[in-house]
Design a protein around this motif. Structure first.
Motif, short mmCIF file in Angstrom:
data_model
loop_
_atom_site.label_atom_id
_atom_site.label_comp_id
_atom_site.label_asym_id
_atom_site.label_seq_id
_atom_site.Cartn_x
_atom_site.Cartn_y
_atom_site.Cartn_z
N VAL A 62 0.85 -1.19 0.00
CA VAL A 62 0.00 0.00 0.00
C VAL A 62 0.88 1.24 0.00
O VAL A 62 2.02 1.22 0.47
CB VAL A 62 -0.95 0.00 1.22
N GLU A 63 0.34 2.34 -0.51
CA GLU A 63 1.08 3.60 -0.55
C GLU A 63 0.87 4.42 0.71
O GLU A 63 1.73 5.20 1.10
CB GLU A 63 0.64 4.42 -1.78
N SER A 64 -0.26 4.27 1.36
CA SER A 64 -0.63 5.11 2.50
C SER A 64 -0.24 4.45 3.82
O SER A 64 0.21 3.30 3.87
CB SER A 64 -2.14 5.38 2.47
N VAL B 33 -8.74 4.33 -2.22
CA VAL B 33 -8.53 4.82 -3.59
C VAL B 33 -7.54 3.90 -4.28
O VAL B 33 -6.46 3.61 -3.73
CB VAL B 33 -8.03 6.28 -3.61
N VAL B 34 -7.89 3.44 -5.48
CA VAL B 34 -6.99 2.61 -6.29
C VAL B 34 -6.60 3.42 -7.51
O VAL B 34 -7.47 3.89 -8.26
CB VAL B 34 -7.66 1.28 -6.71
N VAL C 50 -4.66 4.11 0.16
CA VAL C 50 -4.28 4.31 -1.24
C VAL C 50 -3.51 3.08 -1.72
O VAL C 50 -2.52 2.67 -1.10
CB VAL C 50 -3.42 5.58 -1.42
N VAL C 51 -3.98 2.49 -2.84
CA VAL C 51 -3.33 1.33 -3.45
C VAL C 51 -3.00 1.69 -4.89
O VAL C 51 -3.82 2.28 -5.60
CB VAL C 51 -4.24 0.08 -3.41
N VAL D 244 1.08 -8.94 0.26
CA VAL D 244 0.04 -8.80 -0.75
C VAL D 244 -1.05 -7.86 -0.23
O VAL D 244 -1.21 -7.67 0.97
CB VAL D 244 -0.59 -10.17 -1.13
N VAL D 245 -1.79 -7.28 -1.17
CA VAL D 245 -2.98 -6.50 -0.84
C VAL D 245 -4.19 -7.32 -1.28
O VAL D 245 -4.28 -7.72 -2.45
CB VAL D 245 -2.98 -5.13 -1.55
#
Length: 347
Positions: free
Chosen positions: A27-29, A91-92, A112-113, A160-161
């Motif tokens: 993940v980015e967030s 949010v993707v 955020v992904v 993994v997400v």
């Protein structure tokens, strides 16, 4: 929440199937898990838009510089706040994620992904019933996707997400393969792929044929009989075509450590019985070259797979023969010399 999600973990040590999708991404967030997520999907970068032409800003005082930076931050904050006001919790993005956008996403509690693959983005939209937006605009209620759980998890040592749906049926499912070595996992993947494709083919045509080489030997036997009854040179081509079908049971036998020629002899002998011999195939579970009734043991091959395999093989062989005839029919050598002139090669 932050860190690896442990509230809804994947089953350790075994392969499993889950409703939803899994991506080998991080993940980015700072937020790493969301329950009952309302998801906005963007095929564009999650960042403030830039102009197509180069722009120059003339700043004369320090106050103008301060106001310019504040206005940009306010614009980004308002765009993220508009998503939060709609109840968006994830949010993707299909592009890069801006640092300022990520800062305000963390502030408003939005996960955020980032997914760089358009194929993954389309499959995710189908799984969560969302619409991928090409611009950074707030989505409508019809364009927002829903997922029971979005979380950062670990499968072995792989992060993994996961996008999970808490219901028995969903538009997309993912099979997670666990194994001790890559070779074992590759074999399991091929077995699953073959099984899924077999079910897919059977939905189109439910007809099956006797397996374990029984169909090929019966075709070879009948073609050989037809070739012997055919006069002229054509009988040799028919008999060779019949011999080609012997490859299938021979390879099956050799792969299991049996002697191919002995297996073929036993199968031909069993197929002489016109009543029950048609279903005689190789017994691969036996240590000896034995035949069995494949219908009784429920060993079948899919009709469509066999039909198209034979058709494509015959078309390929015919194409090679036609090309060979064209090459042989063309006269070898260059143009003939004119009469009365010496051949330059003889000089």
């Amino acid at each position: 929440s932050s860190g690896i999600n442990a509230e809804w973990p994947l089953r350790p040590g075994s392969s499993t199937c889950l409703q939803g999708m899994i991506f080998k991404r991080n993940v980015e967030s700072d937020i790493t898990s969301v329950k009952g997520a309302k998801i906005a999907v963007y095929s564009c970068p999650f960042d403030i838009g830039t102009t197509e032409t180069k722009g120059t800003v003339l700043i004369k005082t320090a106050e103008e510089l301060k106001n310019f930076s504040v206005d940009e931050e306010k614009l980004i904050e308002n765009s993220v706040k508009a998503l939060a006001d709609l109840g968006i919790t994830c949010v993707v993005s299909g592009g890069k994620v801006g640092d300022m956008m990520l800062h305000f996403a963390n502030k408003f509690g939005i996960m955020v992904v980032r997914l760089m693959s358009k194929w993954d983005l389309r499959r995710l939209c189908k799984s969560i019933n969302a619409t991928a937006l090409p611009n950074m605009t707030p989505p409508t209620n019809e364009e927002i996707g829903f997922c029971s759980m979005v979380a950062l998890e670990e499968v072995g040592d792989t992060v993994v997400v996961s996008f999970r749906q808490d219901r028995e049926e969903s538009a997309m499912s993912t099979i997670i393969i666990r194994g001790s070595t890559d070779n074992i996992m590759d074999d399991i993947e091929r077995a699953i792929d073959d099984g899924v494709n077999s079910v897919k083919v059977l939905t189109r045509d439910q007809r099956c044929l006797p397996g374990a080489g029984a169909t090929e030997i019966e075709l070879a036997k009948q073609l050989m009989t037809f070739g012997e009854q055919t006069p002229g040179m054509e009988q040799y081509a028919i008999k060779k075509f019949a011999e080609a079908f012997e490859v299938f049971p021979k390879i099956l036998a050799e792969n299991t450590g049996l002697r191919g020629n002995e297996v073929l002899a036993n199968m031909y002998n069993a197929h002489q019985d016109k009543v029950s011999g048609m279903n005689a195939g190789i017994n691969l579970e036996s240590d000896h070259c034995e035949v069995m009734d494949v219908v009784e043991r429920k060993v079948f091959d899919i009709y469509l797979t066999k039909h198209w395999g034979i058709k494509f093989a015959v078309n390929a062989a015919c194409t090679v023969l036609v090309v060979d005839q064209i090459i042989m029919a063309k006269q070898a050598g260059g143009p003939k010399p004119r009469k009365g002139q010496a051949d330059p090669d003889d000089e």
